[in-house]
Motif scaffolding. Structure first.
Motif, mmCIF file in Angstrom:
data_model
loop_
_atom_site.group_PDB
_atom_site.id
_atom_site.type_symbol
_atom_site.label_atom_id
_atom_site.label_comp_id
_atom_site.label_asym_id
_atom_site.label_seq_id
_atom_site.Cartn_x
_atom_site.Cartn_y
_atom_site.Cartn_z
ATOM 1 N N PHE A 571 0.825 -1.215 0.000
ATOM 2 C CA PHE A 571 0.000 0.000 0.000
ATOM 3 C C PHE A 571 0.857 1.264 0.000
ATOM 4 C CE2 PHE A 571 -3.528 -2.809 1.028
ATOM 5 C CZ PHE A 571 -4.548 -2.229 0.286
ATOM 6 N N ASP A 572 1.997 1.214 0.630
ATOM 7 C CA ASP A 572 2.922 2.350 0.527
ATOM 8 C C ASP A 572 3.318 2.569 -0.932
ATOM 9 O OD1 ASP A 572 2.836 2.788 3.216
ATOM 10 O OD2 ASP A 572 4.746 1.784 3.660
ATOM 11 N N TYR A 573 3.561 1.462 -1.632
ATOM 12 C CA TYR A 573 3.896 1.538 -3.059
ATOM 13 C C TYR A 573 2.745 2.167 -3.842
ATOM 14 C CZ TYR A 573 4.496 -0.059 -7.877
ATOM 15 O OH TYR A 573 4.579 -0.100 -9.239
ATOM 16 N N LEU A 574 1.521 1.723 -3.587
ATOM 17 C CA LEU A 574 0.377 2.273 -4.309
ATOM 18 C C LEU A 574 0.226 3.769 -4.053
ATOM 19 C CD1 LEU A 574 -2.410 -0.451 -3.835
ATOM 20 C CD2 LEU A 574 -0.881 -0.118 -5.784
ATOM 21 N N THR A 622 -9.455 -2.412 -2.821
ATOM 22 C CA THR A 622 -8.359 -2.955 -2.022
ATOM 23 C C THR A 622 -8.239 -2.223 -0.687
ATOM 24 O OG1 THR A 622 -6.766 -1.529 -3.168
ATOM 25 C CG2 THR A 622 -7.038 -3.752 -4.003
ATOM 26 N N VAL A 623 -8.465 -0.923 -0.683
ATOM 27 C CA VAL A 623 -8.392 -0.170 0.577
ATOM 28 C C VAL A 623 -9.532 -0.584 1.498
ATOM 29 C CG1 VAL A 623 -8.485 2.133 1.618
ATOM 30 C CG2 VAL A 623 -7.176 1.765 -0.482
ATOM 31 N N GLU A 635 -5.671 -3.850 14.574
ATOM 32 C CA GLU A 635 -4.673 -2.827 14.262
ATOM 33 C C GLU A 635 -5.424 -1.520 14.017
ATOM 34 O OE1 GLU A 635 -1.485 -2.710 14.239
ATOM 35 O OE2 GLU A 635 -0.808 -4.797 14.317
ATOM 36 N N TRP A 636 -5.850 -0.911 15.120
ATOM 37 C CA TRP A 636 -6.795 0.208 15.030
ATOM 38 C C TRP A 636 -6.185 1.441 14.377
ATOM 39 C CZ3 TRP A 636 -10.943 -2.255 15.484
ATOM 40 C CH2 TRP A 636 -11.122 -3.251 16.448
ATOM 41 N N ASP A 637 -4.918 1.714 14.628
ATOM 42 C CA ASP A 637 -4.293 2.890 14.014
ATOM 43 C C ASP A 637 -4.255 2.750 12.501
ATOM 44 O OD1 ASP A 637 -3.933 3.992 16.489
ATOM 45 O OD2 ASP A 637 -1.811 3.451 16.657
ATOM 46 N N TYR A 638 -3.871 1.561 12.040
ATOM 47 C CA TYR A 638 -3.848 1.338 10.598
ATOM 48 C C TYR A 638 -5.258 1.325 10.020
ATOM 49 C CZ TYR A 638 1.143 0.319 10.463
ATOM 50 O OH TYR A 638 2.508 0.413 10.519
ATOM 51 N N ALA A 639 -6.219 0.801 10.779
ATOM 52 C CA ALA A 639 -7.600 0.813 10.309
ATOM 53 C C ALA A 639 -8.067 2.244 10.088
ATOM 54 C CB ALA A 639 -8.510 0.104 11.305
ATOM 55 N N GLY A 640 -7.715 3.118 11.015
ATOM 56 C CA GLY A 640 -8.066 4.528 10.871
ATOM 57 C C GLY A 640 -7.379 5.164 9.670
ATOM 58 N N ARG A 644 -9.404 6.629 6.383
ATOM 59 C CA ARG A 644 -9.243 8.003 5.900
ATOM 60 C C ARG A 644 -8.825 8.014 4.427
ATOM 61 N NH1 ARG A 644 -7.095 8.328 11.117
ATOM 62 N NH2 ARG A 644 -4.959 8.043 10.370
ATOM 63 N N LEU A 645 -7.917 7.108 4.069
ATOM 64 C CA LEU A 645 -7.498 7.022 2.673
ATOM 65 C C LEU A 645 -8.679 6.678 1.778
ATOM 66 C CD1 LEU A 645 -5.336 6.955 0.459
ATOM 67 C CD2 LEU A 645 -4.881 4.561 1.085
#
Length: 894
Positions: A571-574, A622-623, A635-640, A644-645
C-alpha cells in the motif's frame, strides 16, 4: 452435540505440517436448534506422552486454534483429540485425529542428468514466436528427453512405516518397485523457483518390502525449464533436479533413510519429449524394460549429476495437488480418408487422451488438440497460438499398448489422431486433470438456463484451476494472472472449499514482491515482453484479494498477520505511485464489448471504460479490504489510516468524475457500474446512476451487459445491493447475446474468454486470443450462491451468516447447499402464486440474519436474533431462525 471434520493446518490428517504454523479446527453437529459450543479441551500426544493439554477453555472458537505445546520432532506422527461443552454444559467424548510433521533439514543432494542428446543444446538467442507474434516465424522447439533416474537399496528389517518426501525443480514422477507412489500429478507443483521450491509427502509403507527395493524417477522440465507462458523455455532454470528423502521405520524402531545422492544411476529412455505446452513423444521400442524394478542391469547407465541452480530448502506444498478428475468417453469419432481420426467430446477436457492401441513395431500416431473446429471443419489450432499441443506415440508392436501422457496437458474438445503405419485404436477416452476440488456446492433452480450456468461454471473451474488459477488451458499462456485470477478464485470459494488453493496462490503472489513493494501481475512471477507495465495495475491487487479471501470466506485472521508487513509495503507503493489518489488501469475494461460495434476488440482485448475510473475504483476495493482486515486483527491505528485514505479516494473520484447534475463524465456501462460498486455516488445520485445504467443495459428490450473482466465481477453483487434482483436474474436467465446462457445455447459447456467468442452466425472471433474455456466471466457463478440462493457471510468465515434470497419473476425456486468453514449451510425457497416458502439450516456454533422478500409495502424486512418475528399485515408469525420453514403471503417486486 457431535464433533466432525477435524482438521490440522487446514487439512485432514496432513503428512508434512510446519510446527511453527500448526493450528487445529473442527465442525460441530447438534440436533438442538441454536446449540453452541461454550468450551473446548484439546490434547496433543506422541505415543503416550502428552505434549499439550489446553485444559477446559471457555470459548466458542473451533477454527485456527494455534499449537502452544512442547517442541515437535521432524517427520514424526502425532495424535490430537478434542472435546467440547455445549450451551447446557454437557461434555462430549474426545474425537481423535492425526497429523505428521515435515522436514526442514533434508538429507542427500539434488540430482539430475544434463547430458546433451546428439550434442544438441538450447540456444536462447534463437527467436521464439509466441503470444500475438506467434505467426511471425516458425518455431523450432527444443525438447530434450526427460532423464530416467534409479536406485536399488536393501531394507534389512521388517517395515513398520515408510514415508517419502519429494521435491523438484521440474516435475518428478516417482515409483517404488514399479508402482507410482501417489495419485497426484505434476509433482511437486508450481512455485516461484527463485524463492521457493515445494515438497510433497506420502505414506508408502505398502509399496516397500523387506529386502531389495527400487526407487525410480522420471524427471521432466515442467514449469521450471520448459516452455512457459508467453515466453521462451528455461525462464527459471535449465537443469531440472529432484530431491527425495525416504524414511523407513523398522519394526525394531530403527530408521533407514534412502536419499538422492551421487550413487544413483541415470539414462534416457522411451520418453523423448515432455513439455507442458508442447506435448509428449514416447517411443515404446526404446523403453528399457523393467528399469523401475529390482534386478535391472544399469551398469551401462551414467552416474547422476548433483547440485542445483538455486540454493533452496524445500518447503511443504501449501495447497492441493493436481489429480485426475474424471475420464470422459468421446461423443463422436470420425475416420477420414487420409488416416486421420477426428474425436469429439461433449465435455471440455483439460488434460490428455488415454489410448489403448495395437499395431506393428515402428508405426506411430500423432495427436493434435483444439478447443473447436474452424470454418473448414478442421482443428482450430490458431487458438493454441505457439503451444504445439501435440503428443506422439511410436509402437513397440506385438501386444496391446497404452499411451497416456504424464507431463503435459491440453485444453480441447476435439482431438485429431493421424496414423502412420499400421495402428488400430482399441479404446479412447479423455482424461480431465486439475487441482483436486473439495466439497462442491449443490445448487438447483426451476430455470434450466441458470442450472446450465452453474454447470458451466463448475466445468470452467475444473479446467482452469491447475496449481494456480489459470487464465486459459489451451494456448501458450495458462498463467496466474491477477485481476481475472483473484476474482475467479475468490468467486470459486462459493462453489468449493478453496482454502488450500488460495493459501498456496497467496504464497506464490507474495513470493514475487519487489523491493519497492510492488507486486508482479502474474504469480508465480514470470517476465515477458509486455507484462512489466502491469506492475501496480489492477492485476497487482491479487495479493490483497487472496489474503482477504482467506479471512472473509474462511475466517483465517492469522494469515492477515502473516502477510501484514508485506501488505503495508504494497500500500505504501500504491500511495507513492498514485496521482492525487487516482490510479490507472492500462488494459481498460479488458475484453469488454465496444458499444460502437457490439463486439469486443478485434486487434487485441482492450475495453473502453475510462482507465482512471477503473484503476481508482479497484484502488477503493483494495483499501476497503485492508481496512476490514486491520480491524479483524485489531490494528486500530492502521484501520483509521486506511479508512481516511478510502474517504479521500472516494472524495477525489466524486470531485473529478461526477458532474454537477449528478451524472458521470463517462457514459459507458462499465464506467457506471464500477462507479456504483466503489461508492462514487451519494444519496439520490446513486439511485439516478443505477437507473441510467439499467436503461443502457435494457435499451434493446432485453439485458445486454458489455463489461469486461475488470467490471463484470462487480455487476451482479452491485445489482443485488441496489435492489435490482430482477435485472440480475434477467441476465442469468438470458440466452441472447451477450450472456453466459448464450454460450451454453451455442453448444459449449464452459465459459468463454470473450462474450463474442463465437458469433451468432457460428463464426469464431477473429482474434486468436479467444479461449473457449476461461476464468474471467466464471465469476458470475458465485452470485448463484450468495445472490440468488442468498447464502453469504456477515463476518469472517460465515460465523454470522446472511440468508437473503434473490427472488424475482424469472426464478421461482432455488435450493443450495454450501460447505462453509463452520459446516453445511442449506437454503431451499419457492415462490408459488403469492406464497413464499423458505427453509434453511445453518451449522452449529453459528448465527444468522434473514432478509425476506418484500412485504405488500414493497420494502424488505430484516429479522435478527434467535427467534424470527415477522409482521405481515395483521398476522404475526414466530419461528426459530436456525432451521425450519417460513410461509409469507406477499407480492413480487423488482
Amino acid at each position: 452435540m457431535r464433533i466432525i471434520n477435524l482438521k490440522c493446518d487446514g487439512e485432514k490428517e496432513p503428512l508434512q505440517v510446519s510446527p511453527e504454523k500448526l493450528c487445529f479446527g473442527w465442525n460441530l453437529e447438534s440436533s438442538k436448534e441454536g446449540d453452541k459450543q461454550t468450551a473446548y479441551r484439546l490434547v496433543v500426544k506422541k505415543d503416550r506422552e502428552v505434549l499439550w493439554d489446553t485444559g477446559k477453555v471457555e470459548s466458542e472458537a473451533c477454527l485456527y486454534i494455534p499449537y502452544q505445546g512442547k517442541p515437535l520432532e521432524e517427520s514424526a506422527g502425532y495424535e490430537w483429540q478434542v472435546k467440547v461443552w455445549d450451551g447446557e454444559g454437557r461434555e462430549t467424548d474426545f474425537e481423535k485425529s492425526y497429523f505428521e510433521t515435515g522436514i526442514s533439514c533434508w538429507d542427500g543432494e539434488w540430482i539430475g542428468y544434463d547430458k546433451p542428446v546428439d550434442g544438441k543444446v538450447f540456444d536462447s538467442g534463437i527467436p521464439f514466436h509466441c503470444s500475438d507474434d506467434y505467426t511471425d516465424g516458425k518455431n523450432n522447439y527444443f525438447l530434450p528427453p526427460p532423464p530416467y533416474l534409479r536406485k536399488e537399496f536393501t531394507q534389512e528389517q521388517e517395515i513398520k512405516k515408510a514415508k517419502i518426501y519429494v521435491s523438484a525443480f521440474g516435475l518428478a514422477e516417482v515409483s517404488i518397485n514399479g508402482k507410482r507412489i501417489a495419485a497426484e500429478r505434476f509433482v511437486p507443483g508450481l512455485s516461484n523457483y527463485a524463492e521457493t521450491v515445494y515438497s510433497m509427502a506420502w505414506d508408502v509403507t505398502k509399496l516397500l518390502r523387506k529386502g531389495k527395493n527400487t526407487l525410480s524417477v522420471v524427471l521432466a522440465d515442467g514449469w521450471y525449464a520448459g516452455y512457459m507462458g508467453l515466453n521462451n523455455r528455461e525462464w527459471y532454470g535449465s537443469k531440472p533436479r529432484v530431491r527425495i528423502n525416504l524414511r523407513i521405520t523398522g519394526t525394531d524402531g530403527a530408521v533407514h533413510t534412502v536419499t538422492t545422492d551421487s550413487t544413483w544411476k541415470c539414462a534416457y529412455g522411451g520418453l523423448e519429449e515432455a513439455d507442458i505446452f508442447e506435448g509428449e513423444k514416447f517411443d515404446a521400442a526404446k523403453e528399457p524394460f523393467g528399469w523401475r524394478e529390482n534386478g535391472f542391469d544399469d551398469t551401462k547407465w551414467d552416474s547422476v549429476e548433483t547440485g542445483s541452480e538455486y540454493d533452496l530448502t524445500p518447503v511443504p506444498h501449501p495447497g492441493i495437488g493436481v489429480v485426475e478428475h474424471k475420464r470422459v468417453s468421446p461423443a463422436g469419432i470420425t475416420d477420414t480418408e487420409d488416416k486421420k481420426i477426428l474425436i469429439r467430446f461433449e465435455e471440455y477436457i483439460c488434460g490428455v487422451l488415454n489410448l489403448k492401441l495395437e499395431g506393428t513395431r515402428g508405426s506411430r500416431i500423432v495427436i493434435r488438440h483444439a478447443e473447436t473446429l474452424n470454418e473448414k471443419g478442421e482443428l482450430h489450432l490458431r487458438g493454441n497460438r505457439s503451444a504445439r499441443s501435440q503428443d506422439e506415440y511410436i509402437l513397440a508392436g506385438g501386444t496391446e499398448e497404452v499411451f497416456a501422457p504424464s507431463f503435459t496437458y491440453h485444453g480441447f474438445r476435439y482431438a485429431e489422431v493421424t496414423i502412420y503405419g499400421t495402428v488400430k485404436l482399441l479404446h479412447i477416452e479423455g482424461v480431465q486433470l486439475g487441482t483436486r476440488l473439495l466439497r462442491t456446492t449443490r445448487f438447483h433452480t426451476d430455470q434450466e438456463t441458470v442450472n446450465r450456468v452453474y454447470r458451466m461454471t463448475l466445468a470452467t473451474e475444473k479446467a482452469n484451476l491447475f496449481e494456480v488459477p489459470t487464465d486459459c488451458t489451451a494456448r501458450d499462456e495458462r498463467l496466474g494472472w491477477g485481476n481475472e485470477g483473484n476474482h475467479f478464485l475468490f468467486a470459486m470459494s462459493y462453489l468449493n472449499d478453496q482454502y488450500l488453493s488460495i493459501r498456496k496462490w497467496a504464497k506464490d503472489i507474495w513470493d514475487g514482491q519487489r523491493e519497492d513493494g510492488g507486486l508482479e501481475a502474474i504469480a508465480p512471477t514470470l517476465m515477458m515482453k509486455d507484462v512489466e507495465g502491469f506492475v501496480g495495475d489492477i492485476q497487482s491487487n491479487h495479493g490483497v484479494y487472496m489474503v482477504y479471501a482467506l479471512y472473509k470466506m474462511y475466517g483465517d485472521a492469522d494469515v492477515i498477520r502473516e502477510y501484514f508487513p508485506k501488505m503495508l509495503k504494497f500500500f505504501d507503493y500504491l500511495e507513492r505511485n498514485s496521482d492525487r489518489n487516482i490510479r490507472t488501469a492500462i488494459g481498460c475494461d479488458w475484453l469488454g464489448i465496444l458499444e460502437e460495434t457490439g463486439y469486443s476488440d478485434e486487434q487485441h482485448g482492450y475495453g473502453e471504460s475510462a482507465p482512471t475510473i477503473l484503476g481508482s475504483a479497484h484502488y477503493v476495493f483494495t483499501v476497503m479490504m485492508m481496512t476490514e482486515m486491520c480491524r479483524a486483527i485489531k490494528e486500530w491505528d492502521y484501520a483509521g489510516k486506511y479508512e481516511r485514505l478510502l474517504g479521500d479516494i472516494q472524495k477525489t473520484l466524486r470531485l473529478h468524475y461526477v458532474q454537477r447534475d449528478g451524472s458521470l463524465r463517462y457514459k459507458k456501462q462499465g464506467d457506471y457500474l464500477i462507479a456504483l460498486a466503489c461508492g462514487m455516488f451519494e444519496g439520490d445520485r446513486e439511485e439516478a446512476a443505477m437507473a441510467f445504467l439499467e436503461r443502457k443495459m435494457t435499451e434493446k428490450g432485453y439485458v445486454r451487459w458489455f463489461g469486461g473482466t475488470a467490471t463484470t465481477p462487480y455487476l451482479l453483487p452491485t445489482l443485488k445491493r441496489l435492489g435490482k434482483t430482477t435485472l440480475a436474474n434477467r441476465f442469468l436467465t438470458s440466452e441472447r447475446y451477450p450472456s453466459i446462457g448464450y454460450m451454453g445455447k451455442m453448444g459449449y459447456d464452459t465459459i468463454w474468454e470473450r462474450w463474442d467468442g463465437v458469433r451468432e452466425d457460428g463464426s469464431l472471433h477473429p482474434q486468436s486470443m479467444n479461449a473457449l474455456c476461461h476464468e474471467g466471466y466464471a465469476v458470475a457463478g458465485a452470485y448463484l450462491v450468495f445472490g440468488l440462493a442468498g447464502i453469504d457471510t456477515l463476518c469472517g468465515g460465515f460465523k454470522n451468516i446472511l440468508i437473503h434470497p434473490g427472488v424475482s419473476e424469472e426464478i421461482r425456486e432455488c435450493s443450495c447447499t454450501y460447505e462453509s468453514a463452520y459446516g453445511e449451510i442449506s437454503v431451499d425457497w419457492k415462490w408459488r402464486g403469492e406464497l413464499f416458502e423458505i427453509g434453511f439450516k445453518i451449522p452449529c456454533n453459528t448465527s444468522a440474519k434473514l432478509i425476506l422478500p418484500c412485504t405488500e409495502a414493497g420494502s424488505l424486512q430484516t429479522i435478527e436474533g434467535t427467534a424470527l418475528d415477522v409482521v405481515y399485515g395483521k398476522e404475526k408469525v414466530t419461528a426459530g431462525v436456525l432451521s425450519g420453514k417460513y410461509h409469507f403471503r406477499t407480492k413480487l417486486s423488482g
